[in-house]
Design a protein around this motif. Structure first.
Motif, PDB file in Angstrom:
ATOM      1  N   TRP A  33      -8.745  47.132 -14.197  1.00 55.90           N
ATOM      2  CA  TRP A  33      -8.239  48.918 -14.255  1.00 55.90           C
ATOM      3  C   TRP A  33      -7.829  49.351 -12.792  1.00 55.90           C
ATOM      4  O   TRP A  33      -7.404  50.529 -12.803  1.00 55.90           O
ATOM      5  CB  TRP A  33      -9.208  49.654 -14.862  1.00 55.90           C
ATOM      6  CG  TRP A  33      -9.704  49.202 -16.462  1.00 55.90           C
ATOM      7  CD1 TRP A  33     -10.678  48.718 -16.702  1.00 55.90           C
ATOM      8  CD2 TRP A  33      -8.810  49.175 -17.292  1.00 55.90           C
ATOM      9  NE1 TRP A  33     -10.715  48.288 -18.230  1.00 55.90           N
ATOM     10  CE2 TRP A  33      -9.279  48.653 -18.470  1.00 55.90           C
ATOM     11  CE3 TRP A  33      -7.174  49.505 -17.750  1.00 55.90           C
ATOM     12  CZ2 TRP A  33      -8.664  48.462 -19.744  1.00 55.90           C
ATOM     13  CZ3 TRP A  33      -6.881  49.452 -18.823  1.00 55.90           C
ATOM     14  CH2 TRP A  33      -7.499  48.696 -20.084  1.00 55.90           C
ATOM     15  N   LEU A  34      -8.447  48.846 -11.876  1.00 49.89           N
ATOM     16  CA  LEU A  34      -8.104  49.337 -10.405  1.00 49.89           C
ATOM     17  C   LEU A  34      -6.623  49.486 -10.051  1.00 49.89           C
ATOM     18  O   LEU A  34      -6.325  50.348  -9.399  1.00 49.89           O
ATOM     19  CB  LEU A  34      -8.380  48.550  -9.376  1.00 49.89           C
ATOM     20  CG  LEU A  34      -8.666  48.996  -7.971  1.00 49.89           C
ATOM     21  CD1 LEU A  34      -9.460  50.176  -7.884  1.00 49.89           C
ATOM     22  CD2 LEU A  34      -9.068  47.917  -6.981  1.00 49.89           C
ATOM     23  N   TRP A  35      -5.528  48.930 -10.643  1.00 50.47           N
ATOM     24  CA  TRP A  35      -4.243  48.839 -10.536  1.00 50.47           C
ATOM     25  C   TRP A  35      -3.816  50.316 -10.870  1.00 50.47           C
ATOM     26  O   TRP A  35      -2.825  50.607 -10.415  1.00 50.47           O
ATOM     27  CB  TRP A  35      -3.601  47.831 -11.083  1.00 50.47           C
ATOM     28  CG  TRP A  35      -3.758  47.742 -12.675  1.00 50.47           C
ATOM     29  CD1 TRP A  35      -4.490  47.070 -13.421  1.00 50.47           C
ATOM     30  CD2 TRP A  35      -2.822  48.497 -13.960  1.00 50.47           C
ATOM     31  NE1 TRP A  35      -4.544  47.305 -14.801  1.00 50.47           N
ATOM     32  CE2 TRP A  35      -3.408  48.239 -14.824  1.00 50.47           C
ATOM     33  CE3 TRP A  35      -1.552  49.049 -13.415  1.00 50.47           C
ATOM     34  CZ2 TRP A  35      -2.762  48.604 -16.112  1.00 50.47           C
ATOM     35  CZ3 TRP A  35      -0.970  49.588 -14.596  1.00 50.47           C
ATOM     36  CH2 TRP A  35      -1.752  49.392 -16.104  1.00 50.47           C
ATOM     37  N   LEU A  36      -4.461  50.970 -11.813  1.00 48.70           N
ATOM     38  CA  LEU A  36      -3.944  52.328 -12.362  1.00 48.70           C
ATOM     39  C   LEU A  36      -3.888  53.076 -11.321  1.00 48.70           C
ATOM     40  O   LEU A  36      -3.160  54.292 -11.269  1.00 48.70           O
ATOM     41  CB  LEU A  36      -4.740  52.650 -13.707  1.00 48.70           C
ATOM     42  CG  LEU A  36      -4.580  51.818 -14.870  1.00 48.70           C
ATOM     43  CD1 LEU A  36      -5.652  52.351 -15.614  1.00 48.70           C
ATOM     44  CD2 LEU A  36      -3.247  52.165 -15.295  1.00 48.70           C
ATOM     45  N   VAL A  37      -4.912  53.039 -10.251  1.00 49.33           N
ATOM     46  CA  VAL A  37      -4.830  54.068  -9.127  1.00 49.33           C
ATOM     47  C   VAL A  37      -4.619  53.610  -7.817  1.00 49.33           C
ATOM     48  O   VAL A  37      -4.669  54.141  -6.725  1.00 49.33           O
ATOM     49  CB  VAL A  37      -6.561  54.625  -9.084  1.00 49.33           C
ATOM     50  CG1 VAL A  37      -6.776  55.380 -10.462  1.00 49.33           C
ATOM     51  CG2 VAL A  37      -7.501  53.579  -8.855  1.00 49.33           C
ATOM     52  N   LYS A  38      -4.082  52.472  -7.718  1.00 51.80           N
ATOM     53  CA  LYS A  38      -3.631  51.907  -6.477  1.00 51.80           C
ATOM     54  C   LYS A  38      -2.674  52.548  -5.764  1.00 51.80           C
ATOM     55  O   LYS A  38      -2.518  52.747  -4.549  1.00 51.80           O
ATOM     56  CB  LYS A  38      -3.128  50.288  -6.465  1.00 51.80           C
ATOM     57  CG  LYS A  38      -4.448  49.516  -6.707  1.00 51.80           C
ATOM     58  CD  LYS A  38      -3.780  47.848  -6.726  1.00 51.80           C
ATOM     59  CE  LYS A  38      -5.152  47.097  -6.456  1.00 51.80           C
ATOM     60  NZ  LYS A  38      -4.687  45.612  -6.589  1.00 51.80           N
ATOM     61  N   TRP A  39      -1.737  53.209  -6.578  1.00 48.11           N
ATOM     62  CA  TRP A  39      -0.839  54.311  -5.937  1.00 48.11           C
ATOM     63  C   TRP A  39      -1.582  55.382  -5.083  1.00 48.11           C
ATOM     64  O   TRP A  39      -0.748  55.871  -4.079  1.00 48.11           O
ATOM     65  CB  TRP A  39       0.374  54.688  -6.825  1.00 48.11           C
ATOM     66  CG  TRP A  39      -0.568  55.614  -7.832  1.00 48.11           C
ATOM     67  CD1 TRP A  39      -1.395  55.257  -9.187  1.00 48.11           C
ATOM     68  CD2 TRP A  39      -0.807  56.973  -7.764  1.00 48.11           C
ATOM     69  NE1 TRP A  39      -1.901  56.407  -9.855  1.00 48.11           N
ATOM     70  CE2 TRP A  39      -1.514  57.489  -8.934  1.00 48.11           C
ATOM     71  CE3 TRP A  39      -0.280  58.169  -6.739  1.00 48.11           C
ATOM     72  CZ2 TRP A  39      -2.051  58.823  -9.256  1.00 48.11           C
ATOM     73  CZ3 TRP A  39      -0.646  59.618  -7.024  1.00 48.11           C
ATOM     74  CH2 TRP A  39      -1.438  59.872  -8.193  1.00 48.11           C
ATOM     75  N   LEU A  40      -2.541  55.738  -5.681  1.00 50.91           N
ATOM     76  CA  LEU A  40      -3.373  56.790  -5.179  1.00 50.91           C
ATOM     77  C   LEU A  40      -4.038  56.291  -3.731  1.00 50.91           C
ATOM     78  O   LEU A  40      -3.922  56.802  -2.788  1.00 50.91           O
ATOM     79  CB  LEU A  40      -4.279  57.510  -6.009  1.00 50.91           C
ATOM     80  CG  LEU A  40      -5.171  58.731  -5.293  1.00 50.91           C
ATOM     81  CD1 LEU A  40      -4.178  59.736  -4.682  1.00 50.91           C
ATOM     82  CD2 LEU A  40      -5.816  59.101  -6.377  1.00 50.91           C
ATOM     83  N   LEU A  41      -4.477  55.184  -3.860  1.00 51.50           N
ATOM     84  CA  LEU A  41      -5.319  54.451  -2.796  1.00 51.50           C
ATOM     85  C   LEU A  41      -4.336  54.066  -1.561  1.00 51.50           C
ATOM     86  O   LEU A  41      -4.955  54.172  -0.395  1.00 51.50           O
ATOM     87  CB  LEU A  41      -6.319  53.245  -3.278  1.00 51.50           C
ATOM     88  CG  LEU A  41      -7.114  53.379  -4.434  1.00 51.50           C
ATOM     89  CD1 LEU A  41      -7.858  52.408  -4.739  1.00 51.50           C
ATOM     90  CD2 LEU A  41      -8.214  54.622  -4.092  1.00 51.50           C
ATOM     91  N   ALA A  42      -3.264  53.792  -2.030  1.00 51.80           N
ATOM     92  CA  ALA A  42      -2.072  53.249  -0.856  1.00 51.80           C
ATOM     93  C   ALA A  42      -1.544  54.415  -0.284  1.00 51.80           C
ATOM     94  O   ALA A  42      -0.828  53.909   0.714  1.00 51.80           O
ATOM     95  CB  ALA A  42      -1.062  52.074  -1.594  1.00 51.80           C
ATOM     96  N   ILE A  43      -1.636  55.767  -0.512  1.00 50.08           N
ATOM     97  CA  ILE A  43      -0.868  56.702  -0.034  1.00 50.08           C
ATOM     98  C   ILE A  43      -0.939  56.795   1.554  1.00 50.08           C
ATOM     99  O   ILE A  43      -0.158  56.733   2.187  1.00 50.08           O
ATOM    100  CB  ILE A  43      -1.352  58.109  -0.657  1.00 50.08           C
ATOM    101  CG1 ILE A  43      -0.904  58.140  -1.971  1.00 50.08           C
ATOM    102  CG2 ILE A  43      -0.803  59.322   0.416  1.00 50.08           C
ATOM    103  CD1 ILE A  43      -0.918  59.504  -2.690  1.00 50.08           C
TER     104      ILE A  43
END
Length: 234
Positions: A33-43
């Motif tokens: 499920w980490l892929w769901l928030v990678k957009w946020l982590l990669a900011i």
């Protein structure tokens, strides 16, 4: 624990130096499920890479004039621009350009030998002065059409897109969520598409005179060099 990834260079043909090397290793296990928030982590990476992309663009113009007048790509600019591409490839691999690792990308232009996504560009000792004027726009038009399909528009340095690559990565992530596994055939295709894109970026950035092949090289490792990979003779 996975072993450190240090790909060995393929056995080259006589006098051959591969202009672009793009390789990756699929990490396992991956979080479902980490892929769901990678957009946020990669900011933070997206912000840094946006700033670097401005410098990349300006320095590429400087390199264009240097090539036209001297036939050489300034070494310092070359190393910086390759570093930006290397950083962008790591971020794309972590995020929605592949989703092939959960290891957070380092904030560095340098090569990181144990990171699962790596890029190298061979420094050209001499470049065609005439090609520098036309290859980034006229000669690359067919490649732009193809890469546009892969990316769904323009993507630089890991910024997410909704093209074919992004769709395949999301599809693989959904399958990962329900099965716990990243489908290897999708992974090989995603890496092949990214490899094509990065070859084109290097070419239109004037870092090589070797035209990107119209060939989809799948899988983690670069294939053995072919005759079509040889640099042109002028």
């Amino acid at each position: 624990m996975t072993a450190a990834y240090t790909p060995a260079p393929p056995a080259p043909a006589a006098g051959f130096q591969r202009p672009v090397t793009v390789e990756a290793r699929l990490d396992a296990p991956l979080s479902r499920w980490l892929w769901l928030v990678k957009w946020l982590l990669a900011i933070p990476h997206y912000v840094a890479l946006w700033c670097l992309s401005v410098a990349y663009f300006v320095l590429s113009i400087v390199a264009l004039f240097a090539i036209v007048f001297t036939g050489r790509y300034p070494r310092g600019i070359f190393e910086f621009n390759v570093g930006v591409l290397r950083w962008g490839w790591r971020v794309a691999y972590y995020s929605y350009g592949a989703l092939g690792t959960d290891r957070y990308p380092p904030f560095t232009l340098a090569d990181v030998p144990d990171y699962p996504a790596r890029l190298a560009v061979a420094y050209p000792e001499q470049l065609s002065r005439g090609l520098a004027l036309v290859k980034w726009w006229l000669l690359a038009i067919p490649q732009y059409v193809i890469v546009g399909i892969f990316l769904g528009g323009y993507r630089f340095a890991g910024v997410p897109s909704v093209g074919l690559i992004g769709l395949l990565a999301i599809f693989a992530a959904v399958a990962l969520a329900f099965t716990g596994a990243y489908r290897p055939e999708i992974f090989e295709l995603v890496i092949g598409l990214n490899r094509w894109v990065l070859r084109v970026i290097v070419y239109v950035s004037l870092m090589t005179d070797v035209y990107p092949p119209f060939r989809l090289d799948l899988g983690e490792r670069e294939p053995e060099p072919q005759i079509s990979d040889q640099p042109p003779v002028y």
